[in-house]
Write a protein that holds these residues in place. Structure first.
Motif, PDB file in Angstrom:
ATOM      1  N   LEU A  51       1.941 -77.343  26.790  1.00 17.29           N
ATOM      2  CA  LEU A  51       2.273 -78.732  26.815  1.00 17.29           C
ATOM      3  C   LEU A  51       2.611 -79.387  25.403  1.00 17.29           C
ATOM      4  N   ILE A  52       1.711 -79.037  24.405  1.00 18.20           N
ATOM      5  CA  ILE A  52       1.727 -79.464  23.178  1.00 18.20           C
ATOM      6  C   ILE A  52       2.981 -78.756  22.388  1.00 18.20           C
ATOM      7  N   PHE A  53       3.063 -77.543  22.600  1.00 18.66           N
ATOM      8  CA  PHE A  53       4.304 -76.765  21.838  1.00 18.66           C
ATOM      9  C   PHE A  53       5.375 -76.988  22.077  1.00 18.66           C
ATOM     10  N   LEU A  91      11.347 -79.757  13.648  1.00 17.22           N
ATOM     11  CA  LEU A  91      11.445 -78.853  12.677  1.00 17.22           C
ATOM     12  C   LEU A  91       9.905 -78.244  12.499  1.00 17.22           C
ATOM     13  N   LEU A  92       8.896 -79.058  12.566  1.00 20.93           N
ATOM     14  CA  LEU A  92       7.552 -78.556  12.803  1.00 20.93           C
ATOM     15  C   LEU A  92       7.256 -77.746  13.816  1.00 20.93           C
ATOM     16  N   TRP A  97       6.206 -72.464  16.484  1.00 15.99           N
ATOM     17  CA  TRP A  97       6.367 -71.443  17.493  1.00 15.99           C
ATOM     18  C   TRP A  97       6.729 -70.305  16.712  1.00 15.99           C
ATOM     19  N   ILE A  98       7.537 -70.197  15.619  1.00 18.93           N
ATOM     20  CA  ILE A  98       7.692 -69.203  15.030  1.00 18.93           C
ATOM     21  C   ILE A  98       6.527 -68.291  14.516  1.00 18.93           C
ATOM     22  N   LEU A  99       5.453 -69.242  14.159  1.00 16.84           N
ATOM     23  CA  LEU A  99       4.353 -68.719  13.597  1.00 16.84           C
ATOM     24  C   LEU A  99       3.495 -67.906  14.769  1.00 16.84           C
ATOM     25  N   ILE A 100       3.513 -68.720  15.513  1.00 17.56           N
ATOM     26  CA  ILE A 100       2.482 -68.177  16.976  1.00 17.56           C
ATOM     27  C   ILE A 100       3.174 -66.992  17.445  1.00 17.56           C
ATOM     28  N   SER A 102       5.125 -64.761  16.068  1.00 17.66           N
ATOM     29  CA  SER A 102       4.772 -63.613  15.002  1.00 17.66           C
ATOM     30  C   SER A 102       3.522 -62.874  14.589  1.00 17.66           C
ATOM     31  N   VAL A 103       2.655 -63.914  14.960  1.00 13.57           N
ATOM     32  CA  VAL A 103       1.049 -63.596  14.926  1.00 13.57           C
ATOM     33  C   VAL A 103       0.956 -62.630  16.443  1.00 13.57           C
ATOM     34  N   SER A 104       1.563 -63.128  17.602  1.00 14.84           N
ATOM     35  CA  SER A 104       1.086 -62.643  18.592  1.00 14.84           C
ATOM     36  C   SER A 104       1.638 -61.198  19.042  1.00 14.84           C
ATOM     37  N   ARG A 105       2.626 -60.757  18.103  1.00 17.11           N
ATOM     38  CA  ARG A 105       3.053 -59.415  18.070  1.00 17.11           C
ATOM     39  C   ARG A 105       2.437 -58.275  17.522  1.00 17.11           C
TER      40      ARG A 105
END
Length: 105
Positions: A51-53, A91-92, A97-100, A102-105
């Motif tokens: 919900l937050i993201f 943008l933030l 989302w991009i950070l999450i 990329s880390v989860s892969r």
């Protein structure tokens, strides 16, 4: 003097969007607590994260009507501030989302 007034209205618009985001976050936290207690399938952290993201997209539900209302009121500085706040949020949120992802892969 007019440009100074418009700048203060733009800053007020940014803080208006920030305040609305905080209210929406509180409401979403309450709703996620209810969903977790009713369904008992997901953890509160999972639902809260979703919900937050997703606030970057869900802000369209309340930012666009505010922009149209401010346009009708001819409060141009405040409208510009709301638009700037919404773009910064998107943008933030996109960066998170991009950070999450990329880390989860």
């Amino acid at each position: 003097m007019r440009s100074r007034n418009e700048i203060t209205e733009m800053i007020s618009g940014i803080f208006l969007v920030l305040g609305i985001h905080i209210l929406v976050w509180i409401i979403l936290e309450f709703l996620s607590f209810i969903i977790v207690n009713l369904l008992s399938i997901y953890s509160i952290a999972q639902i809260l994260a979703i919900l937050i993201f997703s606030i970057g997209l869900s802000q369209l539900l309340y930012v666009v009507p505010i922009i149209f209302w401010l346009r009708r009121q001819q409060r141009w500085g405040l409208m510009k501030g709301v638009i700037i706040g919404a773009v910064l949020t998107a943008l933030l949120n996109g960066g998170c989302w991009i950070l999450i992802l990329s880390v989860s892969r």
